[in-house]
Design a protein around this motif. Structure first.
Motif, PDB file in Angstrom:
ATOM      1  N   THR A 109      56.487 -51.319  -1.201  1.00  0.00           N
ATOM      2  CA  THR A 109      55.064 -50.976  -1.103  1.00  0.00           C
ATOM      3  C   THR A 109      54.324 -52.026  -0.271  1.00  0.00           C
ATOM      4  OG1 THR A 109      53.236 -50.081  -2.429  1.00  0.00           O
ATOM      5  CG2 THR A 109      54.136 -52.196  -3.125  1.00  0.00           C
ATOM      6  N   PRO A 110      53.340 -51.609   0.513  1.00  0.00           N
ATOM      7  CA  PRO A 110      52.572 -52.591   1.289  1.00  0.00           C
ATOM      8  C   PRO A 110      51.619 -53.364   0.395  1.00  0.00           C
ATOM      9  CG  PRO A 110      51.730 -50.379   1.696  1.00  0.00           C
ATOM     10  CD  PRO A 110      52.931 -50.224   0.809  1.00  0.00           C
ATOM     11  N   ILE A 111      51.658 -54.670   0.489  1.00  0.00           N
ATOM     12  CA  ILE A 111      50.829 -55.539  -0.350  1.00  0.00           C
ATOM     13  C   ILE A 111      49.825 -56.272   0.531  1.00  0.00           C
ATOM     14  CG2 ILE A 111      50.828 -57.544  -1.897  1.00  0.00           C
ATOM     15  CD1 ILE A 111      53.647 -56.681  -2.754  1.00  0.00           C
ATOM     16  N   ARG A 112      48.571 -56.258   0.112  1.00  0.00           N
ATOM     17  CA  ARG A 112      47.518 -56.900   0.898  1.00  0.00           C
ATOM     18  C   ARG A 112      47.771 -58.395   1.024  1.00  0.00           C
ATOM     19  NH1 ARG A 112      42.593 -55.502  -2.678  1.00  0.00           N
ATOM     20  NH2 ARG A 112      44.236 -55.594  -4.252  1.00  0.00           N
ATOM     21  N   GLU A 113      47.646 -58.898   2.235  1.00  0.00           N
ATOM     22  CA  GLU A 113      47.899 -60.309   2.493  1.00  0.00           C
ATOM     23  C   GLU A 113      46.977 -61.205   1.667  1.00  0.00           C
ATOM     24  OE1 GLU A 113      47.802 -63.279   6.348  1.00  0.00           O
ATOM     25  OE2 GLU A 113      48.342 -61.186   6.656  1.00  0.00           O
ATOM     26  N   ASN A 144      37.015 -56.552  -6.120  1.00  0.00           N
ATOM     27  CA  ASN A 144      37.794 -56.407  -4.895  1.00  0.00           C
ATOM     28  C   ASN A 144      38.055 -57.779  -4.272  1.00  0.00           C
ATOM     29  OD1 ASN A 144      39.122 -55.355  -2.712  1.00  0.00           O
ATOM     30  ND2 ASN A 144      37.281 -54.633  -1.663  1.00  0.00           N
ATOM     31  N   GLU A 145      37.020 -58.380  -3.704  1.00  0.00           N
ATOM     32  CA  GLU A 145      37.206 -59.649  -3.011  1.00  0.00           C
ATOM     33  C   GLU A 145      37.632 -60.776  -3.957  1.00  0.00           C
ATOM     34  OE1 GLU A 145      33.682 -60.552  -0.841  1.00  0.00           O
ATOM     35  OE2 GLU A 145      33.819 -58.785   0.453  1.00  0.00           O
ATOM     36  N   GLU A 146      37.185 -60.711  -5.212  1.00  0.00           N
ATOM     37  CA  GLU A 146      37.524 -61.769  -6.176  1.00  0.00           C
ATOM     38  C   GLU A 146      38.920 -61.610  -6.764  1.00  0.00           C
ATOM     39  OE1 GLU A 146      34.990 -59.624  -6.524  1.00  0.00           O
ATOM     40  OE2 GLU A 146      33.083 -60.667  -6.905  1.00  0.00           O
ATOM     41  N   MET A 147      39.515 -60.419  -6.602  1.00  0.00           N
ATOM     42  CA  MET A 147      40.775 -60.117  -7.284  1.00  0.00           C
ATOM     43  C   MET A 147      41.906 -61.090  -6.952  1.00  0.00           C
ATOM     44  SD  MET A 147      41.868 -58.101  -9.576  1.00  0.00           S
ATOM     45  CE  MET A 147      43.187 -57.113 -10.238  1.00  0.00           C
ATOM     46  N   PRO A 148      42.123 -61.453  -5.693  1.00  0.00           N
ATOM     47  CA  PRO A 148      43.219 -62.386  -5.402  1.00  0.00           C
ATOM     48  C   PRO A 148      43.074 -63.711  -6.144  1.00  0.00           C
ATOM     49  CG  PRO A 148      42.427 -61.375  -3.378  1.00  0.00           C
ATOM     50  CD  PRO A 148      41.459 -60.996  -4.450  1.00  0.00           C
ATOM     51  N   LEU A 195      51.998 -57.797  -9.028  1.00  0.00           N
ATOM     52  CA  LEU A 195      52.368 -58.757 -10.074  1.00  0.00           C
ATOM     53  C   LEU A 195      53.723 -59.384  -9.775  1.00  0.00           C
ATOM     54  CD1 LEU A 195      51.265 -56.773 -13.270  1.00  0.00           C
ATOM     55  CD2 LEU A 195      50.099 -58.707 -12.204  1.00  0.00           C
ATOM     56  N   LEU A 196      54.639 -58.583  -9.269  1.00  0.00           N
ATOM     57  CA  LEU A 196      55.951 -59.107  -8.897  1.00  0.00           C
ATOM     58  C   LEU A 196      55.840 -60.104  -7.748  1.00  0.00           C
ATOM     59  CD1 LEU A 196      59.057 -59.161  -8.963  1.00  0.00           C
ATOM     60  CD2 LEU A 196      59.046 -57.072  -7.575  1.00  0.00           C
ATOM     61  N   ALA A 197      55.060 -59.750  -6.731  1.00  0.00           N
ATOM     62  CA  ALA A 197      54.901 -60.639  -5.583  1.00  0.00           C
ATOM     63  C   ALA A 197      54.280 -61.972  -5.991  1.00  0.00           C
ATOM     64  CB  ALA A 197      54.032 -59.965  -4.514  1.00  0.00           C
ATOM     65  N   LEU A 198      53.382 -61.933  -6.991  1.00  0.00           N
ATOM     66  CA  LEU A 198      52.702 -63.147  -7.446  1.00  0.00           C
ATOM     67  C   LEU A 198      53.453 -63.855  -8.572  1.00  0.00           C
ATOM     68  CD1 LEU A 198      49.058 -61.772  -7.436  1.00  0.00           C
ATOM     69  CD2 LEU A 198      49.992 -63.473  -5.874  1.00  0.00           C
ATOM     70  N   TYR A 248      60.643 -64.734 -17.406  1.00  0.00           N
ATOM     71  CA  TYR A 248      60.205 -63.635 -16.534  1.00  0.00           C
ATOM     72  C   TYR A 248      59.986 -64.134 -15.105  1.00  0.00           C
ATOM     73  CZ  TYR A 248      59.622 -60.599 -20.578  1.00  0.00           C
ATOM     74  OH  TYR A 248      59.861 -59.825 -21.687  1.00  0.00           O
ATOM     75  N   ILE A 249      59.406 -65.296 -14.964  1.00  0.00           N
ATOM     76  CA  ILE A 249      59.178 -65.863 -13.627  1.00  0.00           C
ATOM     77  C   ILE A 249      60.505 -66.083 -12.910  1.00  0.00           C
ATOM     78  CG2 ILE A 249      58.328 -67.903 -12.387  1.00  0.00           C
ATOM     79  CD1 ILE A 249      56.143 -68.115 -14.583  1.00  0.00           C
ATOM     80  N   ASN A 250      61.501 -66.588 -13.619  1.00  0.00           N
ATOM     81  CA  ASN A 250      62.821 -66.813 -13.008  1.00  0.00           C
ATOM     82  C   ASN A 250      63.441 -65.506 -12.533  1.00  0.00           C
ATOM     83  OD1 ASN A 250      62.683 -69.571 -13.435  1.00  0.00           O
ATOM     84  ND2 ASN A 250      63.766 -69.504 -15.396  1.00  0.00           N
ATOM     85  N   LYS A 251      63.302 -64.452 -13.328  1.00  0.00           N
ATOM     86  CA  LYS A 251      63.822 -63.136 -12.916  1.00  0.00           C
ATOM     87  C   LYS A 251      63.115 -62.643 -11.663  1.00  0.00           C
ATOM     88  CE  LYS A 251      66.797 -61.714 -16.194  1.00  0.00           C
ATOM     89  NZ  LYS A 251      68.137 -61.165 -15.939  1.00  0.00           N
ATOM     90  N   MET A 252      61.793 -62.794 -11.635  1.00  0.00           N
ATOM     91  CA  MET A 252      61.021 -62.321 -10.481  1.00  0.00           C
ATOM     92  C   MET A 252      61.325 -63.146  -9.237  1.00  0.00           C
ATOM     93  SD  MET A 252      57.352 -61.061 -12.070  1.00  0.00           S
ATOM     94  CE  MET A 252      57.060 -62.349 -13.274  1.00  0.00           C
ATOM     95  N   ASN A 253      61.613 -64.420  -9.408  1.00  0.00           N
ATOM     96  CA  ASN A 253      61.973 -65.265  -8.268  1.00  0.00           C
ATOM     97  C   ASN A 253      63.276 -64.819  -7.614  1.00  0.00           C
ATOM     98  OD1 ASN A 253      59.834 -67.106  -8.047  1.00  0.00           O
ATOM     99  ND2 ASN A 253      60.623 -68.374  -9.717  1.00  0.00           N
ATOM    100  N   LYS A 254      64.126 -64.146  -8.374  1.00  0.00           N
ATOM    101  CA  LYS A 254      65.412 -63.689  -7.842  1.00  0.00           C
ATOM    102  C   LYS A 254      65.325 -62.304  -7.208  1.00  0.00           C
ATOM    103  CE  LYS A 254      68.023 -66.371 -11.273  1.00  0.00           C
ATOM    104  NZ  LYS A 254      68.888 -66.308 -12.483  1.00  0.00           N
ATOM    105  N   SER A 255      64.164 -61.674  -7.276  1.00  0.00           N
ATOM    106  CA  SER A 255      64.007 -60.338  -6.711  1.00  0.00           C
ATOM    107  C   SER A 255      64.145 -60.370  -5.192  1.00  0.00           C
ATOM    108  CB  SER A 255      62.627 -59.773  -7.071  1.00  0.00           C
ATOM    109  OG  SER A 255      62.363 -58.587  -6.351  1.00  0.00           O
TER     110      SER A 255
END
Length: 355
Positions: A161-165, A243-247, A268-271, A329-336
Motif C-alpha cells: 500500500t502507498p504510505i504518505r511520506e 490530518n497535518e498533526e497525525m504524523p 502502524l507497521l511502517a512506524l 511486537y516491534i522486533n517482529k515488525m522490524n523483520k517485515s
C-alpha cells in the motif's frame, strides 16, 4: 506534460493512498486532477492539496436491501456520462482508482475513452467497487500476497500500500507539544477510522478511568463524536479528525488501538507501533477487516480483539499486556519485508500511461 486523474472516495481510506502518490507524481512532471462527489469526504482533503477537483454524481453500492438500490444505478449512469465528458475535456494519459463507490463511473468512463486504468485494492478481498471495476482496469495493485489469487485474468500485481511520506517523518517533540500532557506516562493512541467508531469510543470512554491510571490517552473519535464532559479530563485529549498533526501524534504514541483498515495497519507497521486491532464485525461490514487483522496477527505484528468477545476488563488487561510485550511486537515488525508501495505503483502508472 502527462496528466493523471485520481479517483476514490467514501472514506479517508480511499483518499489518503492517492495523496501518498502525489509528491512523486509531481516530481515526475504529472499534472494531477481528481474526480469525486460533491459532498464526499474526499473533496475537502483533495482541495486542501491544491489539486483540481471535478464533481460527478455517483450512487452508493450496497450489499443489503435498500429502496435507494432502485434509484442509485441511475446516479451511477449519470456519473459515467459526466466522467466521460471530463475525460474528453481533460484528456488524461491515465486514471488511478483507489476504489469506493465514486470510482466506478470514473473507471467505466476511462475505459470507454480508451484511457488506461490502474486500480489499487487495500484489503485482502477486493471491495465491491473494485470487483465491478476490474473488467475495465489494465492492472489491479494489491497490498496482501493473499489477494493475488482473487484477481482474475492475471491483472493482479503485488505492490503493497502507498504510505504518505509525511507519516514516516513525524516528530515526537511536536506530538508531545500538541497533546500537552503533564507527565511522562506511556501514550495510548485510539484510532477509530476516519468516520469514527461508536463501539470503540464507548469501550474506551467506559474504561477511561482505569486506562488513565497508567497511560495518557489520545483519542481520535470521528466527526461529531467529541464528548464535552471529558474535555477537561487530565491525561485525555480527543480529536474529531486530524490530518497535518497525525504524523507527529503517531510518532509520539507508544501503543495504539485501531480498526483494521489496510491503510491504518500498514502505517502502524511502517512506524513499528505495537497495536491492538478491533476489526469491524461481519454485522457491519463484508468482513475484510477481520481478514486483514488475522493476517497481521499471524505475522506477529498485532494483537486482535474481536468485537463480540470484548469487554471493559479484557480491553484494559490487553492494553497492559501489549505495553509489557511491546518490544516483541516491534522486533517482529522490524523483520517485515513489506515496503512502501509508492515506487512500485508509480512504475506501473508510468508503464501504462498513454504516450
Amino acid at each position: 506534460m502527462k496528466k493523471i486523474i485520481l479517483t476514490g472516495g467514501g472514506s479517508a481510506g480511499h483518499v489518503t493512498p492517492n495523496l501518498a502518490l502525489v509528491p512523486k507524481l509531481r516530481k515526475l512532471g504529472y499534472e494531477i486532477e481528481y474526480i469525486g462527489t460533491k459532498n464526499g469526504i474526499e473533496r475537502k482533503i483533495i482541495e486542501s492539496e491544491n489539486i483540481k477537483y471535478n464533481i460527478i454524481s455517483s450512487g452508493k453500492l450496497r450489499r443489503y436491501f435498500d429502496v435507494k438500490n432502485f434509484t442509485d444505478p441511475f446516479k451511477v449512469l449519470k456519473g459515467v456520462i459526466q466522467a466521460f465528458f471530463i475525460m474528453k475535456k481533460e484528456k488524461p494519459n491515465i486514471v488511478f482508482s483507489k476504489g469506493g463507490f465514486v470510482s466506478v463511473p470514473v473507471v467505466i468512463a476511462a475505459y470507454l475513452s480508451r484511457i488506461p486504468v490502474i486500480a489499487h485494492e487495500s484489503d485482502i478481498t477486493p471491495g465491491l467497487a473494485n470487483r465491478i471495476s476490474a473488467s475495465y482496469c489494465n492492472k489491479i495493485c494489491v497490498t496482501f500476497p493473499e489477494s493475488l489469487n482473487k484477481i482474475k485474468d492475471k491483472k493482479g500485481v503485488l505492490t503493497g500500500t502507498p504510505i504518505r511520506e509525511e507519516i514516516l517523518n513525524g516528530s515526537k517533540i511536536i506530538g508531545r507539544r500538541i497533546c500537552d500532557f503533564r507527565d511522562n506516562k506511556p501514550v495510548l493512541l485510539i484510532i477509530g477510522g476516519s468516520l469514527g467508531s461508536k463501539f470503540i469510543n464507548d469501550m474506551v470512554r467506559n474504561s477511561l478511568d482505569k486506562l488513565l491510571q497508567k497511560y495518557n490517552v489520545v483519542h481520535i473519535c470521528g466527526k461529531g463524536n467529541l464528548d464535552s464532559a471529558l474535555l477537561k479530563k487530565t491525561g485525555y485529549i480527543q480529536f474529531e479528525y486530524i490530518n497535518e498533526e497525525m504524523p507527529h501524534i503517531m510518532n509520539f504514541a507508544d501503543i495504539v488501538i485501531s480498526r483494521a483498515g489496510a491503510n491504518a495497519i500498514f502505517e502502524l507497521l511502517a512506524l513499528k507501533k505495537p497495536n491492538i486491532l478491533i476489526p469491524l464485525s461481519k454485522k457491519s461490514s463484508r468482513g475484510d477487516q477481520i481478514l486483514n487483522a488475522a493476517s497481521f496477527e499471524k505475522s506477529g505484528y498485532s494483537m486482535v480483539l474481536p468485537e463480540d468477545t470484548l469487554n471493559l476488563d479484557l480491553l484494559v488487561n490487553k492494553v497492559d499486556e501489549l505495553y509489557n510485550c511491546r518490544n516483541e511486537y516491534i522486533n517482529k515488525m522490524n523483520k517485515s519485508n513489506i515496503d512502501n508501495g509508492v515506487d512500485k505503483i508509480i512504475n506501473i502508472i508510468n508503464k501504462y500511461s498513454i504516450k
